[in-house]
Design a protein around this motif. Structure first.
Motif, short mmCIF file in Angstrom:
data_model
loop_
_atom_site.label_atom_id
_atom_site.label_comp_id
_atom_site.label_asym_id
_atom_site.label_seq_id
_atom_site.Cartn_x
_atom_site.Cartn_y
_atom_site.Cartn_z
N UNK A 509 -7.79 -10.58 6.87
CA UNK A 509 -8.79 -11.64 6.85
C UNK A 509 -10.01 -11.15 6.07
N UNK A 510 -10.56 -12.00 5.24
CA UNK A 510 -11.73 -11.61 4.45
C UNK A 510 -12.92 -11.31 5.34
N UNK A 511 -13.00 -11.98 6.48
CA UNK A 511 -14.14 -11.79 7.38
C UNK A 511 -14.05 -10.48 8.17
N UNK A 512 -12.84 -9.88 8.23
CA UNK A 512 -12.67 -8.59 8.93
C UNK A 512 -11.95 -7.64 7.95
N UNK A 513 -12.65 -7.15 6.93
CA UNK A 513 -12.00 -6.39 5.86
C UNK A 513 -11.47 -5.02 6.29
N UNK A 514 -11.77 -4.59 7.52
CA UNK A 514 -11.30 -3.28 7.98
C UNK A 514 -9.93 -3.34 8.66
N UNK A 515 -9.33 -4.53 8.71
CA UNK A 515 -8.03 -4.69 9.37
C UNK A 515 -6.98 -4.98 8.30
N UNK A 516 -6.01 -4.09 8.17
CA UNK A 516 -4.98 -4.20 7.13
C UNK A 516 -4.02 -5.35 7.41
N UNK A 517 -3.64 -6.07 6.35
CA UNK A 517 -2.61 -7.10 6.48
C UNK A 517 -1.28 -6.44 6.87
N UNK A 518 -0.53 -7.05 7.77
CA UNK A 518 0.68 -6.44 8.31
C UNK A 518 1.90 -6.55 7.39
N UNK A 519 1.83 -7.37 6.37
CA UNK A 519 2.97 -7.54 5.47
C UNK A 519 3.32 -6.18 4.85
N UNK A 576 -7.66 2.85 7.22
CA UNK A 576 -7.04 4.17 7.07
C UNK A 576 -5.68 3.98 6.40
N UNK A 577 -5.55 4.45 5.19
CA UNK A 577 -4.33 4.21 4.42
C UNK A 577 -4.15 5.35 3.42
N UNK A 578 -3.49 6.42 3.86
CA UNK A 578 -3.34 7.60 3.01
C UNK A 578 -2.54 7.32 1.75
N UNK A 579 -1.67 6.34 1.80
CA UNK A 579 -0.81 6.06 0.65
C UNK A 579 -1.43 5.13 -0.38
N UNK A 580 -2.68 4.70 -0.18
CA UNK A 580 -3.30 3.78 -1.12
C UNK A 580 -3.31 4.38 -2.53
N UNK A 581 -2.79 3.61 -3.49
CA UNK A 581 -2.76 4.08 -4.89
C UNK A 581 -4.04 3.72 -5.63
N UNK A 582 -4.78 2.79 -5.13
CA UNK A 582 -6.09 2.44 -5.69
C UNK A 582 -7.10 3.47 -5.23
N UNK A 583 -7.89 4.06 -6.14
CA UNK A 583 -8.92 5.01 -5.70
C UNK A 583 -9.84 4.39 -4.66
#
Length: 609
Positions: A509-519, A576-583
Motif C-alpha cells: 500500500x502506498x500509505x504504508x510503504x514499509x510493508x512489502x507486497x506479498x506477491x 527488510x529485503x536482502x535480495x533487493x537488486x535496486x540500490x
C-alpha cells in the motif's frame, strides 16, 4: 553465432595466404586482419598487466581508497578490448564484467546451477564499499579474474580465422555493437554503479574503436573511400573531445553526446559496412542489420521476433482480439482490459475477475511493443506470445474460455472462415487462433514519440526540461541501468535477447510503504529463493497513459514512482529485503530534477494508429 577467431602472425600466415584466392581476400585486408589481431592481443595483455598490478597492491595491503585508481585503470583497460572480447568470448565476458547479482537461468521448469557473480563489478563493490566484504574475498576475485584473462590470451594465440573476409565482417559488427553498448549501457553507469567512471571508460572504448578503424585505412584507400575514412576518424576525434569537456557523471550531457556524436558515428559505421561489403548474408538476430543507429525506427528485426507475420494474420487477429467469444460468458474480449485510450492497459489498480467476485492478481500491463519481448507476464513465466494469449483465455478468473472449442465455433462462422482461409489456408484450430491474436499484438509497435522525433533530428519538439529529464534518466537517476534504450525496458543490450527482472521491494500500500507486497513474483514459477519478489522490467514507453504503476498498481502517479526510487525502493522505505537488486541508497534528486524526469517520461508518449 559462429565465433571467428583471430589469426596471429607467424607460421599460420603462409597457410592463410596460400589458401585464399584473389577474389576472397586482398593483400590489404590480410594485413588489416593481422593489425587488428595484434592490437587486440596488446589490449588483452595490458588488461592482464593492470590486474596483476592491482593484485600486487592488494598483497601489499594498500588501503581501499588508494586501490580505487589502479582498479579504475584496470576497468579502462578492459574497455579497450571490450568490443572484441565481449563479441568473441561472451561467456567469459559475463564472468569478467557481469552484473553483481547471483543468477540462475531457469528454463522450462528446470532450475539450472546457481551462479554467483564474479569479476570487475564484484571487485568494484568490495573496493568502493569495504564493509560489503573482506580482503580475502577481493583477493579471490582477483585470482579468478587473472586466470580467466590468461586463458583468454592463450586461446587467442592458438585459434585463428580461416576466412579473413568473414573476420572483417565480425570486426565491423563488433564495432557497431560496441557503439550501441556505449549508448545503452556505458554512459549510464550500468557496470560502474559505485565509481560512476563512465566518461573515462567511454573514452577508452572510443579510442580503441578509432584505432581499429585506423587499421582499415589502406582498405578504404583501395576502395576509393579515403574521404569517408577521414570523415569517420574526424567524428571519433570530435566525440572524444566532447567527452574531455564533460565535468562529471551527474552533469554529463548524454543527450547531446548521443545525438551529435554517437548517432553520426553509428550511421558512418553502418555505411562503411555496406560500402566495404562486410555484411552478414542472413539476419538471424534481434537487431536489424540495416538499422543505422540505436533509435532507428527499424532497429529491431521483425523476422527474429515474429517469423511469418502477414497482413492477413494481423487483420484476423485484430478481429479476434476484439471479439468477446473467448470469454465463458461472452462479455469480455481482450480489448476490454487493453484499451487504446489507456495505452493498451486499463487504468485500474487491478481489474475484476470475470464473475466480478474478486480482483485479479496483478495490474494489467500495456501491450505496446509486446512484439519485442522474449518473456511474458510480470513473472516471465512463458517465452512465447502465443502461450501468453492461451494462458489469459484459459484462466478462469480472466476469460474462462477454451480455445480448442471456440476454434470449432469460429469454423461455422462464414466471415471467420474466409479470414482463416486467407491467413492459414482455412486451418482453424487452437494453434492458428492463438497465432492470429499474437500476430495482431506484434503489429502494435510504438516508436514515434516526441523523444524519438527529437533523436531523429526534429530538434524543436523537446523542451529544455524534457532534455534535462533524459540526462537525469540516463545518469543521476540511474533509471537507464534497468530500463535500457531504445525500448526503455529490461531487454538487455546489445543483443536484446534476454528480459531482465528486478527486485524492487514494492509495498503493498502506498500509505504504508514499509510493508512489502506479498506477491512472490518469479518465485511462484521457479521456486528459487533468488527470484522471490522479482518482476520483469517493463517498458516506460507510453507510461503517461498506463497509470497506476507497478505489478500491483500501488502508485497512482509518476511522481509517486519517482519518489519511491528516490528513497531507495523498499529498503529505503524500511522494508527488510536482502535480495533487493535496486540500490537502497537515496538518489538525492532535487525537486526540479524530479519534475524534469517525469517530463521526459511523458515525452515518450506516442499516438500510433
Amino acid at each position: 553465432m559462429i565465433k571467428y577467431f583471430l589469426l596471429l602472425p607467424g607460421a599460420f600466415l603462409l597457410v592463410l595466404t596460400g589458401s585464399y584466392t584473389q577474389k576472397e581476400k586482398t593483400d590489404h585486408e590480410t594485413g588489416t586482419a593481422l593489425k587488428v589481431n595484434l592490437f587486440y592481443q596488446e589490449q588483452l595483455n595490458q588488461f592482464y598487466t593492470s590486474i596483476v598490478f592491482l593484485d600486487s597492491c592488494i598483497r601489499h595491503n594498500i588501503d581501499e581508497e588508494t586501490l580505487k585508481q589502479p582498479f579504475l585503470r584496470a576497468r579502462e583497460a578492459f574497455k579497450s578490448c571490450e568490443f572484441l572480447l565481449v563479441y568473441l568470448e561472451s561467456d567469459e565476458a559475463r564472468r569478467i564484467n557481469g552484473a553483481n547479482i547471483t543468477t540462475n537461468h531457469y528454463h522450462h521448469m528446470t532450475p539450472m546451477e546457481e551462479k554467483p557473480p564474479h569479476g570487475l563489478q564484484v571487485m568494484e563493490d568490495l573496493i568502493f564499499n569495504p564493509g560489503e566484504g573482506t580482503r580475502e574475498e577481493l583477493q579471490k576475485e582477483i585470482k579468478l579474474l587473472r586466470e580467466l584473462i590468461a586463458l583468454t590470451i592463450e586461446r587467442n594465440k592458438t585459434e585463428f580465422i580461416i576466412h579473413a573476409s568473414d573476420y572483417n565482417t565480425t570486426i565491423w559488427d563488433a564495432v557497431r555493437l560496441e557503439l550501441f553498448r556505449i549508448e545503452s549501457m556505458g554512459i549510464t553507469g550500468f557496470d560502474v554503479p559505485e565509481s560512476q567512471n563512465s566518461i573515462p571508460e567511454t573514452k577508452a572504448a572510443l579510442h580503441a574503436l578509432k584505432h581499429v578503424v585506423g587499421c582499415y585505412e589502406p582498405v578504404f584507400r583501395k576502395a576509393k573511400l579515403k574521404s569517408r575514412y577521414d570523415a569517420g576518424i574526424a567524428q571519433f576525434n570530435a566525440a572524444i573531445t566532447f567527452l574531455d569537456l564533460q565535468q562529471d557523471f551527474n552533469t554529463f550531457d548524454r543527450l547531446s553526446f548521443i545525438t551529435n556524436y554517437l548517432h553520426p558515428l553509428s550511421k558512418w559505421v553502418n555505411e562503411c559496412i555496406n560500402k566495404l561489403g562486410y555484411t552478414y548474408p542472413v539476419n538471424v538476430r534481434p537487431l536489424n542489420n540495416e538499422a543505422t543507429y540505436l533509435f532507428d525506427s527499424l532497429i529491431f528485426n521483425p523476422a527474429f521476433f515474429a517469423p511469418d507475420l502477414s497482413p492477413e494474420k494481423i487483420v484476423l487477429g485484430k478481429k479476434l482480439f476484439n471479439d468477446p467469444v473467448f470469454s465463458a460468458d461472452g462479455t469480455r474480449s481482450c480489448a476490454t482490459c487493453h484499451r487504446s485510450d489507456k495505452g493498451l492497459a486499463d487504468g485500474l489498480v487491478k481489474n475484476q475477475s470475470l464473475d466480478g467476485r474478486q480482483l485479479l492478481e496483478r495490474n494489467t500491463p500495456s501491450l505496446w511493443n509486446v512484439a519485442y519481448q522474449t518473456t511474458f507476464f510480470y513473472d516471465s513465466k512463458v517465452k512465447r506470445l502465443e502461450m501468453q494469449v492461451l494462458d489469459v483465455i484459459h484462466n478462469p478468473l480472466e476469460m474462462g474460455g477454451d480455445v480448442a472449442v471456440i476454434a470449432g465455433q469460429l469454423a461455422q462462422n462464414p466471415e471467420y472462415a474466409a479470414l482463416f482461409n486467407a491467413a492459414y489456408n482455412g486451418t482453424i484450430n487452437k494453434s492458428t487462433t492463438a497465432n492470429a491474436i499474437a500476430s495482431y499484438l506484434r503489429s502494435l509497435t510504438s516508436f514515434n514519440s516526441r523523444f524519438d522525433r527529437y533523436i531523429r533530428e526534429e530538434r524543436e519538439v523537446l523542451t529544455a526540461n524534457e532534455k534535462n529529464g533524459f540526462n537525469i534518466f540516463a545518469g543521476k537517476g540511474k533509471c537507464a541501468t534497468c530500463h535500457f534504450a531504445p525500448m526503455f525496458n529490461g531487454l538487455l543490450p546489445p543483443h536484446y535477447k534476454d528480459n531482465e527482472s528486478e527486485i524492487l521491494g514494492v509495498p503493498a500500500h502506498a500509505s504504508i510503504p514499509s510493508v512489502l507486497d506479498k506477491d512472490p513474483g518469479k518465485y511462484a514459477t521457479t521456486k528459487l529463493e533468488l527470484h522471490k519478489y522479482s518482476f520483469k522490467t517493463v517498458s516506460i514507453r507510453n507510461v503517461e497513459l498506463t497509470a497506476p504503476y507497478m505489478h500491483n498498481g500501488v502508485f497512482q502517479t509518476l511522481e509517486e514512482v519517482v519518489e519511491f526510487y528516490e528513497k531507495g525502493g523498499g529498503i529505503g522505505h524500511g522494508i527488510t529485503l536482502e535480495s533487493q537488486t535496486l540500490p537502497g541508497s537515496k538518489l538525492k534528486l532535487t525537486d526540479q530534477e524530479k519534475k524534469d524526469l517525469v517530463s521526459f517520461m511523458k515525452a515518450l508518449t506516442d499516438s500510433p494508429e
